[in-house]
Design a protein around this motif. Structure first.
Motif, mmCIF file in Angstrom:
data_model
loop_
_atom_site.group_PDB
_atom_site.id
_atom_site.type_symbol
_atom_site.label_atom_id
_atom_site.label_comp_id
_atom_site.label_asym_id
_atom_site.label_seq_id
_atom_site.Cartn_x
_atom_site.Cartn_y
_atom_site.Cartn_z
ATOM 1 N N ASN A 46 33.817 39.223 55.912
ATOM 2 C CA ASN A 46 32.318 39.478 55.736
ATOM 3 C C ASN A 46 32.323 39.991 53.870
ATOM 4 O OD1 ASN A 46 29.341 39.765 54.895
ATOM 5 N ND2 ASN A 46 29.189 41.739 56.172
ATOM 6 N N LEU A 47 33.099 39.114 53.298
ATOM 7 C CA LEU A 47 33.355 38.850 51.681
ATOM 8 C C LEU A 47 31.959 38.673 50.960
ATOM 9 C CD1 LEU A 47 36.993 37.002 51.486
ATOM 10 C CD2 LEU A 47 36.161 40.061 52.850
ATOM 11 N N GLN A 48 32.089 39.561 50.337
ATOM 12 C CA GLN A 48 30.145 39.091 49.715
ATOM 13 C C GLN A 48 30.742 40.378 47.725
ATOM 14 O OE1 GLN A 48 27.746 40.659 51.684
ATOM 15 N NE2 GLN A 48 26.712 39.393 52.706
ATOM 16 N N GLY A 49 29.684 39.508 47.068
ATOM 17 C CA GLY A 49 30.086 39.879 45.691
ATOM 18 C C GLY A 49 31.192 39.730 44.486
ATOM 19 N N ALA A 50 31.866 38.482 44.704
ATOM 20 C CA ALA A 50 33.125 37.808 43.790
ATOM 21 C C ALA A 50 32.241 38.408 42.594
ATOM 22 C CB ALA A 50 32.753 37.003 44.315
ATOM 23 N N ARG A 51 33.298 39.063 42.394
ATOM 24 C CA ARG A 51 32.947 39.166 40.249
ATOM 25 C C ARG A 51 32.820 37.723 39.786
ATOM 26 N NH1 ARG A 51 36.290 43.533 37.111
ATOM 27 N NH2 ARG A 51 36.025 45.267 39.040
ATOM 28 N N PRO A 52 31.535 37.854 38.645
ATOM 29 C CA PRO A 52 31.441 36.005 38.377
ATOM 30 C C PRO A 52 31.932 35.476 37.376
ATOM 31 C CG PRO A 52 29.477 37.933 38.198
ATOM 32 C CD PRO A 52 30.542 38.692 38.078
ATOM 33 N N GLY A 53 32.551 34.333 37.956
ATOM 34 C CA GLY A 53 33.637 33.689 36.985
ATOM 35 C C GLY A 53 34.932 33.861 37.791
ATOM 36 N N ALA A 54 34.911 34.658 38.721
ATOM 37 C CA ALA A 54 36.312 34.555 39.595
ATOM 38 C C ALA A 54 36.581 34.226 39.736
ATOM 39 C CB ALA A 54 36.277 36.087 39.877
ATOM 40 N N SER A 55 38.250 33.379 39.728
ATOM 41 C CA SER A 55 38.729 31.709 40.639
ATOM 42 C C SER A 55 40.205 32.698 41.722
ATOM 43 C CB SER A 55 38.943 31.360 38.798
ATOM 44 O OG SER A 55 39.811 32.036 38.565
ATOM 45 N N LYS A 332 44.579 27.225 36.368
ATOM 46 C CA LYS A 332 44.632 28.205 36.192
ATOM 47 C C LYS A 332 43.439 28.974 37.298
ATOM 48 C CE LYS A 332 46.461 27.691 31.791
ATOM 49 N NZ LYS A 332 47.576 28.631 30.873
ATOM 50 N N ALA A 333 43.635 30.142 37.400
ATOM 51 C CA ALA A 333 42.880 30.453 37.946
ATOM 52 C C ALA A 333 43.158 32.488 38.046
ATOM 53 C CB ALA A 333 42.699 30.762 39.820
ATOM 54 N N ASP A 334 42.060 32.912 38.982
ATOM 55 C CA ASP A 334 42.822 34.546 38.548
ATOM 56 C C ASP A 334 43.422 35.132 39.542
ATOM 57 O OD1 ASP A 334 40.622 34.867 37.126
ATOM 58 O OD2 ASP A 334 39.034 34.870 38.171
ATOM 59 N N TRP A 335 43.334 34.310 40.454
ATOM 60 C CA TRP A 335 43.825 34.573 41.352
ATOM 61 C C TRP A 335 44.720 33.237 42.428
ATOM 62 C CZ3 TRP A 335 44.428 39.751 41.823
ATOM 63 C CH2 TRP A 335 44.020 40.515 41.603
ATOM 64 N N CYS A 336 46.412 33.415 43.058
ATOM 65 C CA CYS A 336 46.593 32.870 44.179
ATOM 66 C C CYS A 336 45.987 32.836 45.544
ATOM 67 C CB CYS A 336 47.135 31.849 43.707
ATOM 68 S SG CYS A 336 48.451 30.665 44.028
ATOM 69 N N VAL A 337 46.483 31.961 46.678
ATOM 70 C CA VAL A 337 46.438 32.179 47.774
ATOM 71 C C VAL A 337 47.753 31.074 48.102
ATOM 72 C CG1 VAL A 337 45.876 31.991 50.438
ATOM 73 C CG2 VAL A 337 43.990 32.669 48.754
ATOM 74 N N CYS A 338 48.318 31.496 48.409
ATOM 75 C CA CYS A 338 49.451 30.608 48.340
ATOM 76 C C CYS A 338 50.327 29.979 49.998
ATOM 77 C CB CYS A 338 51.219 30.002 47.435
ATOM 78 S SG CYS A 338 52.295 29.118 47.848
ATOM 79 N N THR A 339 50.022 28.646 50.694
ATOM 80 C CA THR A 339 50.457 28.417 52.084
ATOM 81 C C THR A 339 50.894 27.420 51.925
ATOM 82 O OG1 THR A 339 48.567 26.049 52.168
ATOM 83 C CG2 THR A 339 47.840 28.690 52.291
#
Lengths: 531, 531
Positions: A46-55, A332-339
Motif C-alpha cells: 500500500n504505497l502512497q504519496g511519492a514525492r512529486p516528480g520522483a522517478s 536517468k531517474a532518482d532511483w533504480c530497481v534492478c532485476t
C-alpha cells in the motif's frame, strides 16, 4: 447477519492487524487464530504519496520488474522499464509453433509444434500457497487451471532396481509403506521399542501400521487383495460373471523397493513447494507475463542492452544501447530497481559497493534443461492411463511430465521430455538441440518403450546455461553464500535496489521474484520519502 | 514410420489378442508387455447379428440400462426402456437451483442454489482407470475436468486428538512419517532387525528413512527447517530482507499423530478407487446421464412404475403403471435386462428362480447422506488456501469436500458439507432436511470456525435410504453374501438378466454399473443367438 452489521472477515481482520501492528503482530494474530502461516504475502503493498516528480528506472521486464513498475506507478512515481529482449516476461516464457530461439553458441531452433501446443521452458506450475502470484493473476485476469502434480499412475524408473524396468508409483509406494510397516511392527512385537513408546501408543501404532501399511492379521505385508487395493491388481475388480478381482501375484523385493528413486519420488510430493493443489495458466505460462505487460505496456523500452549503471547523491544513470541500431543512450531517474539476473549483472559496469558487487558475483546459477516433445497422440493417457503428473527416472532427463490441458483430446500433444538438473543438465546442455531431442527420445523410450519414438513428431529444448539473457536458470544459494552475502544483496545500495527470485528464499519460483520485488519497492519508497 | 507400414499400437495389439484368444490370452499379453491390468474394460462390446425382430426390454434408465439399450440397439435388437422417474440417469444426478425433491416420509426440498451451482447427491468423481465410463464420456461428448482428490492442505479433524482442533493434512502426515521413520531407524540401530534384513538393505533403509521421513543426522525427527519443508513453517520462505523461513516450533505429539483419523486419511488416498488423477464432468455429474439419454431418447418411456416381471419360454412380460394416470399396461419382449435396484426389485412380483429371488433379497444397501451447502464466498480458498479436495472429520458429516470448478471465482459456491456413512448417515437420515443442514453447519464449524455459519446461504441434502426410487445408495456386499449369492445374481435367469453396480465388484461406482451391463448384454446376446 443478525446484528445487521457485517463482522470483519478473517482476511479483513488480518489485514487490519498488519496495518496497525506490522508483520510481527500479524504472525501473532495468525497463530492465535489457529493457522500456521502459509505465505509472507499479506496483500499488495500500500504505497502512497511519492514525492512529486520522483522517478524510478526499472531494469528488466520480468515479473519482478513489471510488478515494481506497476506498484510504483500507482504510488505516484514516474517509472520507466528497460528490457533487453523484444518481449516482456523474462523467464516466464512459452515456446509455440513458429517461434524461433537462438541459444548461446548460435544454434537456432524453429519450433514446429501444432497450434495450441507449447513448452514452458521456465516456470510451469504454481503452488496454491504462492499467494502473491495468485493475487496478481486474479487482479490481471489470468485464467488458471489445475496442474496435476501428483499422479499415482506415473512411472518410477531406476536403472539400479526392478531390473531396470519402470514400475508404477502406486505399486512402488505401496510396497515401500508395506515393508516399512511390517518391519516396524516386527520391532514392536519383538519389544525393541518398549522403552521408547508407551504401551498404549504401541497398541495404537500397531493398529496404524496395519491400516496404513496394509498388513495382514499377522502383521505381514503379503501379496493378496489387501495389498492390491493399494498397489494394483493382476485383474482389477469388474462387473458380472468375471467381476472378482485377482490380486497381484508378487510384491517387489525389499531391495528394489528401497532404491532411492522410490523414496525420493514419495518425498518429492511432500515438499513444501510441491504439494497439491497446483495450477497453471490456461494457454501457456507466458499468459502471466503478457498480463503483467498489459499493465505497464507504456513504460517499457524493448531492445535496450544495459552496459552501465551509475549513481551519485542526486540519482541513477543507466547507459544502454538499442539492440537493433547500436545507438547508445542514457536514462536517468532518482532511483533504480534492478532485476537483471546476477550472472549478467556481474559483467556490467555497476556503481555499487564492493560488498554488493561481491554478493552479485558470489551466487552461482543452476542450468536446468527442458525438452518439449510433440507426440502424435496421447499414448500416455490412452495406453497407460496417465493424465498429467510425472514419471521419474534416474537418467539424465530426470522426468517425463505429461500435459495438464486438453485431457482426452485427439491429435498431437506436447509432453515435457526432460527436466534435467545437475549433471544431467550439464551433459544435455553440451549437446546440440538435435542431439538433445535424440537423448530425450532414447531415455524416454525406457519409460514408454512401445510408443515414444513411434509417436514422436517434433521437439524443442532450452538449456538455461545457454540462454543469452540469463546465462542460467535461477540463483542457487548455498547456506554459506547466503550467510555471507544475502543481506548485502537485498539491501539498498544508496539509490539502487536489486529484486528478483535471486533476492529471495523462494529461489527459482515466480513467487520469490514477486515477494522480493514488493520488499524492495517498499523499502525504496520509505527511503525515498526519508531522503 | 521408417518402413512405411504402421506398426500396430499397443491398444490395437491388445484388442486383436483379445478378439483371437479371449480374455485369458489378453491378461497374458498385458503382463508380458510389462503392464499390470488397470481395468476389465477392453473396448465396447462388439455385438452383431441379432436375430431379425428380436427384442429386449430394459428396466431402468440409469447408466447400466441406457448402455444396454444403446449397445443392443446397435446389435440389431428392438429395445424399449421403462423408467420410473421423469428423468434419465438414475443415481447419476445433480440438484440445482429451482429443483424440487421429495424424499420418503414426504419432506420436500426446493433447492435454492445460485445459477451454475449444484450438488451431486450420487456419484461425484471418476477414477482415471474407470475406462468404460471414460470411453463413453468421450464417445458421447461429455467434457471432463480434473477432480482434485488429493489436497495436502485439507484439514484432518479428530475429536480424540490434537485437543479436538483440526490440523493440516501435510503437517499430520509429515509427523506420522517422521515418527515412523525415527522409530524404525531406532530399531535398526538397536540391531532389532539384524536377522530380518541384510546389512546392505539396512544401510539402504536407514538412508531411505532419513530422506523420506526428514530425519536429522542422528536419525531424529525434530522441529526445524527439514521437518518444516514437509509439515509447513511458522513463517514460510519469502523475499527480500525478511525472506528467511522460520520453522514450525513444535511437532505434534506422537500420541496425537497415531490417531486413526491421521492414518486413515493417508491410506485413503492410496486406495485403488481413490488414487489420482480423477475427473468430474464440466457442469455437474448429470451431464453424463443426459449424454447417455440423448443416445437412447426415443426408447425411453418415463413415469413407468413396474409391478410385475413375468417370463415363459417365449418371452418376458412387464406390467407397469403410468405414474401420472395410474393406467396399467404390459410391455413384452424376447429378453429383459433389469437394472432396478435390489431393494425395489425384491418388493416386486418377479418370476425368477427361488435362488435368484433369495440373492436379490440378500444384499443390503448402504444409506449415505450428502449435504450441499452454498456459501457466499470461497472462504476455504481465500482464507485457508484450499482448492478442491477434502477435509476429514470423525463427526457424522465424515468430510467436507470443496468444489473443483470455478476456482478463484467471486460469488457463491457450493461445498459438500457432508458425505456421511454408517452410523453418521443413519443419524442424519433420521433428521428433517432442515435439521440436517443445522447439523452440517454445527459440525463444519469445527473445521472452519470463523466462516462457516457466517457465509452460509442455503443447503440441500439427500439421505439415500429415503430416496423413493432406490431405498438406498448402493449394494453393500459382504464376503459371505458374495460367496453365497453373487454368481446367482449375475447369472441369466432364463430370459432375464440383472445389471447395475449391484451386479459387480465395483459397487457404488458408475464403472461397476457399466461393466456389469456390458457383461450382461454380452451373455444375453450369446444366449439369444443360441436359443
Amino acid at each position: 447477519m443478525e446484528s445487521g452489521i457485517a463482522a470483519p472477515t478473517r482476511r479483513q481482520l488480518l489485514s487490519a492487524i498488519a496495518r496497525v501492528g506490522g508483520t510481527a503482530a500479524l504472525y501473532g494474530a495468525m497463530t492465535s487464530l489457529g493457522h500456521a502461516a502459509e505465505t509472507q504475502f499479506h496483500g499488495p503493498p500500500n504505497l502512497q504519496g511519492a514525492r512529486p516528480g520522483a522517478s524510478v528506472i526499472v531494469l528488466g521486464a520480468g515479473l519482478a520488474g513489471m510488478l515494481a513498475a506497476y506498484e510504483l506507478t500507482k504510488a505516484g512515481y514516474k517509472v520507466r522499464i528497460l528490457e533487453f529482449q523484444n518481449r516482456a516476461g523474462g523467464r516466464n516464457w512459452s515456446l509455440r509453433g513458429g517461434d524461433t530461439y537462438t541459444e548461446l553458441g548460435g544454434a537456432t531452433q524453429k519450433v514446429g509444434f501444432a497450434a495450441g501446443n507449447y513448452l514452458n521452458p521456465g516456470p510451469w506450475r504454481i503452488p496454491h500457497h504462492h499467494r502473491t502470484l495468485l493475487h496478481y493473476c486474479k487482479a490481471f485476469g489470468v485464467a488458471l487451471e489445475p496442474f496435476i502434480q501428483f499422479n499415482h499412475s506415473g512411472w518410477v524408473h531406476s536403472s539400479e532396481a526392478f531390473g531396470g524396468k519402470p514400475v508404477r508409483f502406486n505399486a512402488a509406494a505401496a510396497d515401500f509403506e508395506g515393508n516399512i510397516a511390517e518391519l516396524l511392527a516386527k520391532s514392536i512385537n519383538a519389544k525393541a521399542l518398549d522403552e521408547a513408546v508407551t504401551q498404549e501408543d504401541r497398541d495404537k501404532l500397531l493398529e496404524a501400521l496395519k491400516g496404513w501399511g496394509m498388513l495382514d492379521k499377522d502383521y505381514k505385508y503379503a501379496a493378496g487383495l489387501k495389498a492390491s487395493s493399494h498397489r494394483g491388481y493382476e485383474r482389477p475388480p469388474g462387473g458380472g460373471v468375471n467381476g472378482a478381482p485377482i490380486p497381484s501375484k508378487d510384491l517387489y523385493a525389499l531391495h528394489d523397493v528401497l532404491d532411492p528413486q522410490v523414496w525420493t519420488s514419495m518425498a518429492f510430493f511432500m515438499g513444501h513447494e510441491m504439494q497439491t493443489t497446483m495450477f497453471q495458466p490456461v494457454g501457456g505460462m507466458d499468459m502471466i507475463g503478457k498480463a503483467f505487460a498489459r499493465q505497464v505496456a507504456d513504460l517499457i523500452t524493448y531492445g535496450a542492452k544495459v552496459s552501465k549503471i551509475a549513481q551519485d547523491d542526486k540519482g541513477v544513470t543507466v547507459t544502454y544501447a538499442d539492440v537493433a541500431t547500436g545507438k547508445v543512450a542514457d536514462a536517468k531517474a532518482d532511483w533504480c530497481v534492478c532485476t537483471i539476473p546476477l550472472g549478467i549483472l556481474g559483467q556490467l559496469d555497476v556503481q555499487v559497493s564492493d560488498e554488493m558487487m561481491a554478493a552479485i558475483k558470489a551466487v552461482p546459477y543452476s542450468g536446468q534443461v527442458k525438452i518439449g516433445l510433440e507426440m502424435k497422440r496421447r499414448f500416455w493417457e490412452e495406453d497407460d492411463f496417465i493424465y498429467g503428473g510425472h514419471s521419474f527416472t534416474d537418467q539424465e532427463i530426470g522426468l517425463i511430465s505429461y500435459p495438464n490441458n486438453n485431457f482426452f483430446k485427439d491429435g498431437p500433444a506436447v509432453l515435457l521430455g526432460a527436466f534435467a538438473r545437475d549433471l544431467g543438465a550439464y551433459r544435455l546442455s553440451g549437446l546440440t538441440p538435435e542431439q538433445r531431442i535424440e537423448a530425450a527420445l532414447a531415455q524416454g523410450s525406457v519409460i514408454h518403450p512401445g510408443s515414444y519414438r513411434k509417436e514422436f513428431v517434433t521437439g524443442a529444448s532450452v538449456a538455461w546455461s545457454r540462454v543469452p539473457w540469463t546465462l542460467g536458470c535461477c540463483a542457487r544459494w548455498s547456506d554459506e553464500v547466503r550467510a555471507q552475502h544475502y543481506q548485502t544483496l537485498v539491501g539498498m545500495d544508496r539509490r539502487i535496489v536489486l529484486a528478483g527470485e535471486h533476492a529471495s528464499y523462494v529461489g527459482c519460483w515466480m513467487e520469490g521474484a514477486l515477494l522480493s520485488s514488493i520488499d524492495a519497492i517498499t523499502r525504496l519508497h520509505k527511503r525515498a520519502l526519508e531522503a
